[in-house]
Scaffold this motif. Structure first.
Motif, short mmCIF file in Angstrom:
data_model
loop_
_atom_site.label_atom_id
_atom_site.label_comp_id
_atom_site.label_asym_id
_atom_site.label_seq_id
_atom_site.Cartn_x
_atom_site.Cartn_y
_atom_site.Cartn_z
N GLY A 152 48.29 48.19 59.48
CA GLY A 152 48.17 46.94 60.23
C GLY A 152 48.27 45.71 59.33
N HIS A 153 47.60 45.77 58.19
CA HIS A 153 47.63 44.63 57.27
C HIS A 153 48.98 44.51 56.57
CE1 HIS A 153 43.33 44.97 58.02
NE2 HIS A 153 43.24 43.71 57.64
N SER A 154 49.62 45.63 56.29
CA SER A 154 50.97 45.58 55.69
C SER A 154 51.94 44.94 56.69
CB SER A 154 51.44 46.99 55.32
OG SER A 154 50.56 47.56 54.38
N ASP A 155 51.80 45.32 57.97
CA ASP A 155 52.65 44.72 59.00
C ASP A 155 52.42 43.21 59.08
OD1 ASP A 155 53.59 47.23 59.60
OD2 ASP A 155 52.38 47.49 61.41
N ALA A 156 51.15 42.80 58.97
CA ALA A 156 50.82 41.37 59.06
C ALA A 156 51.49 40.58 57.93
CB ALA A 156 49.30 41.18 59.02
N ILE A 157 51.49 41.16 56.73
CA ILE A 157 52.16 40.50 55.59
C ILE A 157 53.63 40.32 55.89
CG2 ILE A 157 52.92 40.85 53.20
CD1 ILE A 157 50.31 42.34 52.67
N ARG A 158 54.24 41.37 56.42
CA ARG A 158 55.69 41.34 56.64
C ARG A 158 56.11 40.33 57.71
NH1 ARG A 158 55.40 47.16 55.04
NH2 ARG A 158 54.66 47.68 57.13
N ARG A 159 55.13 39.90 58.52
CA ARG A 159 55.46 38.90 59.53
C ARG A 159 55.42 37.47 58.98
NH1 ARG A 159 52.31 42.44 63.06
NH2 ARG A 159 50.45 41.19 62.62
N VAL A 160 54.94 37.28 57.74
CA VAL A 160 54.86 35.94 57.14
C VAL A 160 56.26 35.47 56.76
CG1 VAL A 160 53.99 34.64 55.13
CG2 VAL A 160 52.50 36.29 56.32
N GLN A 191 49.77 46.50 51.72
CA GLN A 191 48.40 46.03 51.52
C GLN A 191 47.45 47.18 51.29
OE1 GLN A 191 44.31 44.66 52.74
NE2 GLN A 191 45.46 46.44 53.34
N TYR A 192 46.64 47.06 50.22
CA TYR A 192 45.63 48.07 49.93
C TYR A 192 44.24 47.53 50.27
CZ TYR A 192 49.29 50.44 47.32
OH TYR A 192 50.45 51.07 46.97
N THR A 193 43.48 48.33 50.99
CA THR A 193 42.07 48.05 51.25
C THR A 193 41.27 48.75 50.16
OG1 THR A 193 42.55 48.07 53.61
CG2 THR A 193 40.23 48.27 52.97
N ILE A 194 40.38 48.01 49.50
CA ILE A 194 39.64 48.57 48.35
C ILE A 194 38.14 48.33 48.55
CG2 ILE A 194 39.36 48.47 45.84
CD1 ILE A 194 42.21 47.23 45.75
N PRO A 195 37.33 49.39 48.52
CA PRO A 195 35.89 49.18 48.64
C PRO A 195 35.34 48.48 47.39
CG PRO A 195 36.37 51.51 48.23
CD PRO A 195 37.68 50.82 48.34
N VAL A 196 34.36 47.62 47.57
CA VAL A 196 33.75 46.92 46.44
C VAL A 196 32.75 47.86 45.76
CG1 VAL A 196 32.32 44.95 45.75
CG2 VAL A 196 34.06 44.67 47.52
N GLU A 197 33.04 48.21 44.53
CA GLU A 197 32.25 49.20 43.79
C GLU A 197 30.77 48.82 43.73
OE1 GLU A 197 31.78 52.79 42.27
OE2 GLU A 197 33.74 52.06 42.91
N GLU A 198 30.51 47.52 43.53
CA GLU A 198 29.13 47.05 43.41
C GLU A 198 28.34 47.28 44.70
OE1 GLU A 198 29.06 43.08 41.58
OE2 GLU A 198 27.37 42.70 42.95
N ALA A 199 29.00 47.09 45.85
CA ALA A 199 28.34 47.31 47.14
C ALA A 199 28.02 48.79 47.32
CB ALA A 199 29.23 46.82 48.27
N LEU A 200 29.00 49.64 47.00
CA LEU A 200 28.81 51.09 47.06
C LEU A 200 27.62 51.52 46.19
CD1 LEU A 200 32.24 52.94 46.75
CD2 LEU A 200 30.32 53.66 48.15
N GLU A 201 27.57 50.98 44.98
CA GLU A 201 26.49 51.36 44.06
C GLU A 201 25.13 50.92 44.59
OE1 GLU A 201 26.25 53.43 41.66
OE2 GLU A 201 28.38 53.91 41.75
N SER A 202 25.09 49.77 45.22
CA SER A 202 23.83 49.29 45.78
C SER A 202 23.35 50.24 46.89
CB SER A 202 24.01 47.87 46.31
OG SER A 202 22.89 47.49 47.07
N VAL A 203 24.29 50.68 47.72
CA VAL A 203 23.94 51.65 48.78
C VAL A 203 23.43 52.94 48.14
CG1 VAL A 203 24.80 53.05 50.68
CG2 VAL A 203 25.57 50.68 50.44
N ARG A 204 24.15 53.39 47.10
CA ARG A 204 23.76 54.66 46.44
C ARG A 204 22.38 54.55 45.81
NH1 ARG A 204 29.51 55.20 43.93
NH2 ARG A 204 30.55 56.58 45.43
#
Lengths: 327, 327
Positions: free
Chosen positions: A154-162, A170-183
């Motif tokens: 969906g996000h890759s499609d959105a870029i291509r419409r610009v 488009q890559y979705t990447i989890p924020v490592e710091e947030a993950l570690e806080s949960v852990r």
């Protein structure tokens, strides 16, 4: 031998074809397509491609039909229709519309005494079942789902419409710091921005204003404005060389407490790291096709979800073997 | 309200008592013990302690009896016996003897039209079900199970049997490097030594030869000889202050491939990080007690394992709520 039919031969249909070869108790009967059958070349020798019009006449040759269409327009029509003739599995993934889809499929399935498994894959699917296990084991707790690192269609499609963009991923990447806080059991309240980053690889058209493209992407409401977004401009060759695969994955975490005063913390973490999103989804679907076949044989009919399938139905091993080898 | 009875009031029984308070659809009817009932003080007000002799006469007041005895001598006798009168859940964890235990319980349960869930917990239990899911989704792959960091009761007992040892605790620790290799998809062949470390905290008797104790521990066959083992001598006070909790956990990983040439790698990882091993085990058991009750109401009788339980049975939510909120 469980006889499988595939409807739709995109990335998911190809993944199902490949997964069937890894399951020795299953065989592919045919692939059904809306395209001209002669234009579709399968990778499996000796299996035919048919037009969708021929599907119903093959109903006695197919134990389970796997529906590989999209959730927007294909599955809302196909699943209630084909469950009149076949046990079916689909990967309907519009979370908000699942209750409606369920009702439509359930009525048709019950009348026909067929078994339908809907919303099978990894999210919805394996992530959902892990959310359920986490919630029932730790009723006092908090759920977290992170996605990625992976390509969002969906996000890759959105870029291509610009304007000025030739192609993009488009890559979705989890924020490592947030993950570690949960852990660490800190039970953080996380904003959208604190959970995921968005990284874009963009091929601009010749002479396009890359600064303007970057601004437009970063400020796009819903898609990018609420995230920390990085935009890289690369060549068409680089995009093809480095960004043609479809990885994905993510994390489902349940953080909770036990004890008379909630004094003991526990963390349940389920993680997927996938080179190919469609092939993994297909692999889940094929295992659930086995379950659909068996449940139907036992008279369990109607529309079911991943929550309704006892794990033993997924395995080609007998109950005795499972208890001996996997318990 | 699902009415629960507890047989045995050790760490696990106390964990079950505590977990029942976190599940609003469940109530504790009573705790049954072989000790003098008046010597046992519960944490739940208004609930009585009874002698085991009184258990069978309470059979109409209890929907599910949770058996909290040990696998060595209690459960092989208790589960086949009490399933004649009650739906039961046990945490029988002697992996090699599960098939035999299953047969004994299954016959009695079927005759009595009761439902028995055996070997419920996290290993066997949640780890087992994750091994199954991993195997069916990625049939071409490899399983890895790591335990820890956590206290091993068996190894702690072994330390305490060494001459000159007053008390001791043993931690099983997964080797981070081995875990990382699995996560990278390298499918390593790992020796016992490469998978886990063993760390011992020992209180020596006054005047004991600590060098001799250390040697004896490190060379103990089966328990320590095949591992890299560290021995720390500490005081009784330090042991009580720093090592009185019962943490545990571990990792189940499935590393596999998909694609026509096995070209795409995938990793499924399930991880538990537990402050209290018995309380987490009890929390799993209580969720499965709900399933045992419901399955019995639907006429599903006999001996079942975690593989036979559809996840929906575990949740107090309706199918409709589950589809809407968790799928």
């Amino acid at each position: 031998m469980i006889r499988i039919g595939i409807l739709g031969y995109g990335n998911l249909g190809k993944g199902v074809e490949s997964a069937i070869r890894q399951n020795t108790d299953m065989g592919l009967v045919g692939v059904f397509t809306r395209r001209a059958p002669e234009s579709v070349i399968l990778k499996t020798e000796g299996v035919s491609v048919y037009h969708t019009d021929q599907l119903i006449e093959k109903k006695d040759e197919i134990d389970v039909l796997i529906l590989c269409g999209g959730s927007a327009t294909d599955l809302p029509v196909q699943t209630p229709e084909y469950v009149k003739y076949f046990n079916v599995v689909d990967s309907f993934d519009t979370h908000a519309k699942i209750p409606e889809h369920y009702e439509n499929v359930n009525q048709a399935a019950k009348s026909a005494e067929k078994t339908a498994l809907i919303s099978i894959g990894w999210d919805p699917g394996m992530f959902s079942v892990n959310r359920l296990y986490g919630n029932v084991i730790l009723p006092e707790g908090k759920d977290y789902t992170f996605w990625g690192k992976g390509v969002s269609q969906g996000h890759s499609d959105a870029i291509r419409r610009v304007e000025g963009v030739l192609d993009g991923k488009q890559y979705t990447i989890p924020v490592e710091e947030a993950l570690e806080s949960v852990r660490r059991g800190e039970n953080p309240e996380l904003t959208t921005r604190q959970k995921h980053l968005r990284e874009c690889f963009v091929v601009a058209k010749e002479g396009a204003d890359t600064r303007k493209i970057e601004e437009e992407i970063k400020n796009m409401p819903n898609y990018f404005a609420d995230y920390d977004t990085t935009v890289h401009f690369i060549t068409k060759e680089e995009l093809e060389r480095d960004h043609s695969s479809i990885p994905h994955g993510g994390f489902v975490l349940r953080s909770g407490v036990t004890g008379f005063n909630g004094e003991n913390k526990h963390l349940i973490e389920y993680r997927l790291k996938l080179d190919s999103n469609p092939e993994f989804t297909a692999s889940v679907i094929v295992a659930y096709a086995r379950a659909a076949y068996r449940m139907n044989q036992e008279g369990i009919v109607g529309c079911k979800t991943i929550f309704d399938v006892a794990p033993a139905y997924l395995s080609p091993l007998s109950g005795e073997q499972l208890r001996k080898e996997l318990l």
